[in-house]
Design an enzyme around this catalytic site. Structure first.
Site, PDB file in Angstrom:
ATOM      1  N   ASP A  13       0.806  -1.222   0.000  1.00 54.67           N
ATOM      2  CA  ASP A  13       0.000   0.000   0.000  1.00 54.67           C
ATOM      3  C   ASP A  13       0.841   1.274   0.000  1.00 54.67           C
ATOM      4  O   ASP A  13       0.446   2.300   0.559  1.00 54.67           O
ATOM      5  CB  ASP A  13      -0.982   0.004   1.201  1.00 54.67           C
ATOM      6  CG  ASP A  13      -1.835  -1.240   1.224  1.00 54.67           C
ATOM      7  OD1 ASP A  13      -2.212  -1.714   0.134  1.00 54.67           O
ATOM      8  OD2 ASP A  13      -2.105  -1.757   2.326  1.00 54.67           O
ATOM      9  N   LYS A  16       1.778   2.023  -5.158  1.00 57.03           N
ATOM     10  CA  LYS A  16       2.273   1.417  -6.416  1.00 57.03           C
ATOM     11  C   LYS A  16       1.322   1.704  -7.578  1.00 57.03           C
ATOM     12  O   LYS A  16       1.752   2.005  -8.682  1.00 57.03           O
ATOM     13  CB  LYS A  16       2.432  -0.102  -6.242  1.00 57.03           C
ATOM     14  CG  LYS A  16       3.442  -0.502  -5.183  1.00 57.03           C
ATOM     15  CD  LYS A  16       3.485  -2.004  -4.977  1.00 57.03           C
ATOM     16  CE  LYS A  16       2.253  -2.569  -4.310  1.00 57.03           C
ATOM     17  NZ  LYS A  16       2.076  -2.215  -2.889  1.00 57.03           N
ATOM     18  N   GLY A  40      -4.662  -4.411  -3.738  1.00 55.95           N
ATOM     19  CA  GLY A  40      -5.616  -3.342  -4.026  1.00 55.95           C
ATOM     20  C   GLY A  40      -4.810  -2.124  -4.417  1.00 55.95           C
ATOM     21  O   GLY A  40      -4.157  -1.518  -3.575  1.00 55.95           O
ATOM     22  N   HIS A  41      -4.803  -1.818  -5.699  1.00 55.55           N
ATOM     23  CA  HIS A  41      -3.980  -0.715  -6.217  1.00 55.55           C
ATOM     24  C   HIS A  41      -4.899   0.414  -6.658  1.00 55.55           C
ATOM     25  O   HIS A  41      -5.729   0.235  -7.551  1.00 55.55           O
ATOM     26  CB  HIS A  41      -3.115  -1.194  -7.387  1.00 55.55           C
ATOM     27  CG  HIS A  41      -2.127  -2.255  -6.992  1.00 55.55           C
ATOM     28  ND1 HIS A  41      -1.371  -2.955  -7.891  1.00 55.55           N
ATOM     29  CD2 HIS A  41      -1.762  -2.716  -5.769  1.00 55.55           C
ATOM     30  CE1 HIS A  41      -0.588  -3.806  -7.243  1.00 55.55           C
ATOM     31  NE2 HIS A  41      -0.812  -3.689  -5.956  1.00 55.55           N
ATOM     32  N   GLN A 224       1.879  -6.235  -3.298  1.00 58.09           N
ATOM     33  CA  GLN A 224       2.368  -6.346  -1.926  1.00 58.09           C
ATOM     34  C   GLN A 224       3.655  -5.515  -1.758  1.00 58.09           C
ATOM     35  O   GLN A 224       3.822  -4.522  -2.443  1.00 58.09           O
ATOM     36  CB  GLN A 224       2.594  -7.811  -1.523  1.00 58.09           C
ATOM     37  CG  GLN A 224       1.299  -8.570  -1.285  1.00 58.09           C
ATOM     38  CD  GLN A 224       0.614  -9.009  -2.569  1.00 58.09           C
ATOM     39  OE1 GLN A 224       1.235  -9.568  -3.454  1.00 58.09           O
ATOM     40  NE2 GLN A 224      -0.666  -8.765  -2.697  1.00 58.09           N
TER      41      GLN A 224
HETATM   42  P1  GDP Z   1      -0.809   0.254  -3.537  1.00 59.08           P
HETATM   43  O1  GDP Z   1      -1.408  -1.006  -3.041  1.00 59.08           O
HETATM   44  O2  GDP Z   1       0.664   0.319  -3.307  1.00 59.08           O
HETATM   45  O3  GDP Z   1      -1.172   0.561  -4.959  1.00 59.08           O
HETATM   46  O4  GDP Z   1      -1.427   1.429  -2.656  1.00 59.08           O
HETATM   47  P2  GDP Z   1      -2.993   1.594  -2.246  1.00 59.08           P
HETATM   48  O5  GDP Z   1      -3.731   2.056  -3.428  1.00 59.08           O
HETATM   49  O6  GDP Z   1      -3.472   0.386  -1.529  1.00 59.08           O
HETATM   50  O7  GDP Z   1      -2.876   2.717  -1.134  1.00 59.08           O
HETATM   51  C1  GDP Z   1      -2.314   3.958  -1.400  1.00 59.08           C
HETATM   52  C2  GDP Z   1      -3.369   5.037  -1.127  1.00 59.08           C
HETATM   53  O8  GDP Z   1      -2.743   6.311  -1.081  1.00 59.08           O
HETATM   54  C3  GDP Z   1      -4.405   5.157  -2.228  1.00 59.08           C
HETATM   55  O9  GDP Z   1      -5.615   5.592  -1.666  1.00 59.08           O
HETATM   56  C4  GDP Z   1      -3.832   6.240  -3.132  1.00 59.08           C
HETATM   57  O10 GDP Z   1      -4.828   6.922  -3.869  1.00 59.08           O
HETATM   58  C5  GDP Z   1      -3.194   7.143  -2.132  1.00 59.08           C
HETATM   59  N1  GDP Z   1      -2.015   7.890  -2.585  1.00 59.08           N
HETATM   60  C6  GDP Z   1      -0.994   7.479  -3.387  1.00 59.08           C
HETATM   61  N2  GDP Z   1      -0.046   8.436  -3.473  1.00 59.08           N
HETATM   62  C7  GDP Z   1      -0.480   9.471  -2.709  1.00 59.08           C
HETATM   63  C8  GDP Z   1       0.080  10.741  -2.353  1.00 59.08           C
HETATM   64  O11 GDP Z   1       1.172  11.123  -2.740  1.00 59.08           O
HETATM   65  N3  GDP Z   1      -0.669  11.524  -1.513  1.00 59.08           N
HETATM   66  C9  GDP Z   1      -1.886  11.142  -1.036  1.00 59.08           C
HETATM   67  N4  GDP Z   1      -2.526  11.969  -0.231  1.00 59.08           N
HETATM   68  N5  GDP Z   1      -2.424   9.955  -1.342  1.00 59.08           N
HETATM   69  C10 GDP Z   1      -1.730   9.128  -2.158  1.00 59.08           C
HETATM   70  P1  IMO Z   2      -1.015  -4.252  -2.182  1.00 56.39           P
HETATM   71  O1  IMO Z   2      -0.604  -4.831  -3.509  1.00 56.39           O
HETATM   72  C1  IMO Z   2      -1.032  -4.746   2.161  1.00 56.39           C
HETATM   73  C2  IMO Z   2      -1.049  -8.854   3.654  1.00 56.39           C
HETATM   74  C3  IMO Z   2      -2.271  -9.308   4.405  1.00 56.39           C
HETATM   75  C4  IMO Z   2      -1.648 -10.285   5.382  1.00 56.39           C
HETATM   76  C5  IMO Z   2      -0.552 -10.940   4.556  1.00 56.39           C
HETATM   77  C6  IMO Z   2      -0.932 -12.268   3.961  1.00 56.39           C
HETATM   78  O2  IMO Z   2      -2.284  -3.500  -2.243  1.00 56.39           O
HETATM   79  O3  IMO Z   2       0.111  -3.523  -1.548  1.00 56.39           O
HETATM   80  P2  IMO Z   2      -2.520 -12.978   1.948  1.00 56.39           P
HETATM   81  O4  IMO Z   2      -3.988 -12.777   1.721  1.00 56.39           O
HETATM   82  O5  IMO Z   2      -1.670 -12.374   0.873  1.00 56.39           O
HETATM   83  O6  IMO Z   2      -2.159 -14.407   2.208  1.00 56.39           O
HETATM   84  O7  IMO Z   2      -2.197 -12.190   3.308  1.00 56.39           O
HETATM   85  O8  IMO Z   2      -0.259 -10.020   3.493  1.00 56.39           O
HETATM   86  N1  IMO Z   2      -1.303  -8.311   2.300  1.00 56.39           N
HETATM   87  C7  IMO Z   2      -1.258  -7.007   2.008  1.00 56.39           C
HETATM   88  N2  IMO Z   2      -1.039  -5.936   2.784  1.00 56.39           N
HETATM   89  N3  IMO Z   2      -1.199  -4.584   0.833  1.00 56.39           N
HETATM   90  C8  IMO Z   2      -1.383  -5.649   0.027  1.00 56.39           C
HETATM   91  O9  IMO Z   2      -1.400  -5.565  -1.313  1.00 56.39           O
HETATM   92  C9  IMO Z   2      -1.464  -6.938   0.614  1.00 56.39           C
HETATM   93  N4  IMO Z   2      -1.655  -8.177   0.116  1.00 56.39           N
HETATM   94  C10 IMO Z   2      -1.542  -9.006   1.172  1.00 56.39           C
HETATM   95  O10 IMO Z   2      -2.904  -8.239   5.057  1.00 56.39           O
HETATM   96  O11 IMO Z   2      -1.033  -9.577   6.426  1.00 56.39           O
HETATM   97 MG    MG Z   3      -2.938  -1.639  -1.776  1.00 55.09          MG
END
Ligand code: GDP
Ligand code: IMO
Ligand code: MG
Length: 428
Positions: A13, A16, A40-41, A224
């Site tokens: 998170d 990415k 979840g991207h 991840q």
């Molecule tokens: P990922 O799994 O690495 O793709 O990240 P996620 O989407 O799960 O979580 C990142 C969250 O931060 C999302 O809600 C993005 O929209 C948000 N985000 C990403 N870059 C920035 C930033 O520079 N500033 C802010 N405020 N939000 C950001």
């Molecule tokens: P993105 O791509 C954050 C965590 C789960 C748990 C562990 C194992 O959005 O960064 P699993 O279901 O993969 O066997 O769970 O990994 N986990 C993540 N945490 N971001 C993710 O994906 C994750 N995908 C799995 O919360 O701790």
């Molecule tokens: Mg994510």
């Protein structure tokens, strides 16, 4: 032309999705190499928010070929739902989404086993997403998995399914006292999915290597993060795949000689979902502020993310095991207005200073972070697009991180939206 890997440098998170979407403006191919719909991207374009789980985050650019590589585990109903969700919003994937024949299928009993095993672990659970990721990789490594290509040969599919259900149903019934599955029902369900997905199934290793040979820009998207990697993460509180940059080679069938650059995505603070050690975790109002202001709730499960200060001990580990060429610092704007910003530079364990992350979980769990304090900035950095417009103290924060980890920033992200970032050096 370049081949660039995007990898999460912390526990996931990091942002990415946003970075992959932005870099796709120059990419011809975007390929996912591991994980499944546990990811979840998030991508935000103007005021529209998209959350991608299995489909590469490049899909919002019409002329880019998106590939789900052999290292990914695919839950077909989740994939079909994602395709339909995008189509409803005007994004078609008919010609630009390919799935590797060799990617493994997540079957309904994998998800059931995942949930049952978590429940049985009680307080000691991993906190998985319950999507069946672990059990699917278990079958892959155990050489009994069913692959996407098997969807195209119904007889062979049914035979494998029947064999696998003997063990899965035994465990579900006798070990976990959970409902079992009937081969005929699962078979019928998966043959329906096969009809929808057949046109997307391909020899993606050949296609990616061909794109590289034709000097196209290729972006390899990790899911991840490094600390969730099966080998280099905080085992056993990890996911079951190779999330580090090296996973891009095995997860797509690309030789290491073809990769030009590895970009680590680093959130300006740290978050983690699920159980496991997290030395800089905050249980106070500052942690709550990060969660609220940063919207730190899982994009897949909605769970509250644990929050804490930036940890350069884990980041140094990340730089090393990924061979990072550069970082992207994200969510800098979330730290706006803080009086003091802390950076963890080492740990103490039983009175000793540790400069490196200990491998033993029992040690890491008891590590106390050593902090360096920096003065915060009072101005807003939201949406800033030039480095020189950043408050001096925000510049100093970035420079200090670069010097502690020994890797420079190529991009600084200053907001959720596609164009809210500072491009310091073009990765392509
Ligand atoms: P990922 O799994 O690495 O793709 O990240 P996620 O989407 O799960 O979580 C990142 C969250 O931060 C999302 O809600 C993005 O929209 C948000 N985000 C990403 N870059 C920035 C930033 O520079 N500033 C802010 N405020 N939000 C950001
Ligand atoms: P993105 O791509 C954050 C965590 C789960 C748990 C562990 C194992 O959005 O960064 P699993 O279901 O993969 O066997 O769970 O990994 N986990 C993540 N945490 N971001 C993710 O994906 C994750 N995908 C799995 O919360 O701790
Ligand atoms: Mg994510």
């Amino acid at each position: 032309m370049s081949v660039v890997v995007i990898v999460g440098a912390q526990w996931g998170d990091e942002g990415k999705g946003k970075v992959v979407d932005y870099l796709t403006r120059r990419a011809d191919v975007v390929a996912r190499y591991q994980g499944g719909h546990n990811a979840g991207h998030t991508v935000v374009i103007k005021d529209e928010k998209f959350v991608l789980h299995l489909i590469p985050s490049g899909i919002l650019h019409t002329n880019t070929l998106c590939i789900i590589g052999n290292g990914v585990v695919v839950e077909p109903s989740a994939l079909i739902e994602e395709i339909r969700g995008l189509r409803k919003r005007g994004i078609t994937v008919s010609d630009n989404l390919l799935i590797s024949r060799n990617a493994h299928l997540i079957m309904p009993y994998h998800a059931a086993l995942d949930r049952a095993s978590e429940q049985a672990k009680g307080k000691k659970n991993i906190g998985t997403t319950g999507r069946g990721i672990g059990p699917t990789y278990v079958d892959k490594m155990g050489r009994s998995g069913i692959r996407v290509g098997d969807l195209l040969t119904p007889e062979a599919f049914l035979e494998k399914l029947k064999t696998n259900l003997v063990q899965a149903n035994f465990l579900l019934k006798n070990l976990y006292k959970a409902p079992t599955f009937r081969a005929e029902n699962v078979f019928k369900e998966y043959m329906r999915y096969a009809k929808v997905l057949a046109r997307h199934i391909a020899d993606t290793d050949i296609i990616v290597n061909d794109a590289i040979a034709r000097k196209r820009n290729v972006l390899l998207e990790g899911a991840q993060g490094t600390l969730l990697d099966i080998d280099h993460g905080t085992y056993p509180f990890v996911t079951s795949s190779s999330a580090i940059a090296g996973g891009a080679c095995t997860g797509l069938g690309i030789g290491p000689t073809k990769i030009n650059r590895v970009l680590g995505i680093v959130k300006a603070y740290t978050t983690r979902v699920g159980s496991g050690p997290f030395p800089t975790e905050l249980h106070d109002r500052t942690g709550e502020m990060m969660r609220e202001k940063g919207g730190e709730f899982g994009a897949t499960t909605g769970r509250a993310r644990r929050c804490g200060w930036l940890d350069t001990v884990i980041l140094k580990h990340s730089c090393r095991v990924n061979g990072l060429s550069g970082i992207v610092l994200t969510k800098l704007d979330i730290l706006d207005g803080m009086d003091t910003i802390r950076i963890c530079t080492s740990y103490t364990y039983r009175g000793k200073t540790l400069a490196e992350m200990p491998k033993e979980l029992s040690v890491l769990e008891k590590c106390v972070p050593v902090y360096e304090d920096m003065k915060g900035w009072k101005e807003s950095t939201l949406g800033i697009k030039n480095f020189s417009n950043l408050p001096k103290r925000a510049q100093a924060y970035l420079r200090r991180i670069e010097s502690l980890i020994g890797v420079k920033a190529m991009i600084v992200s200053t907001g959720q939206k596609r164009d809210e970032l500072i491009l310091i050096e073009e990765p392509f």
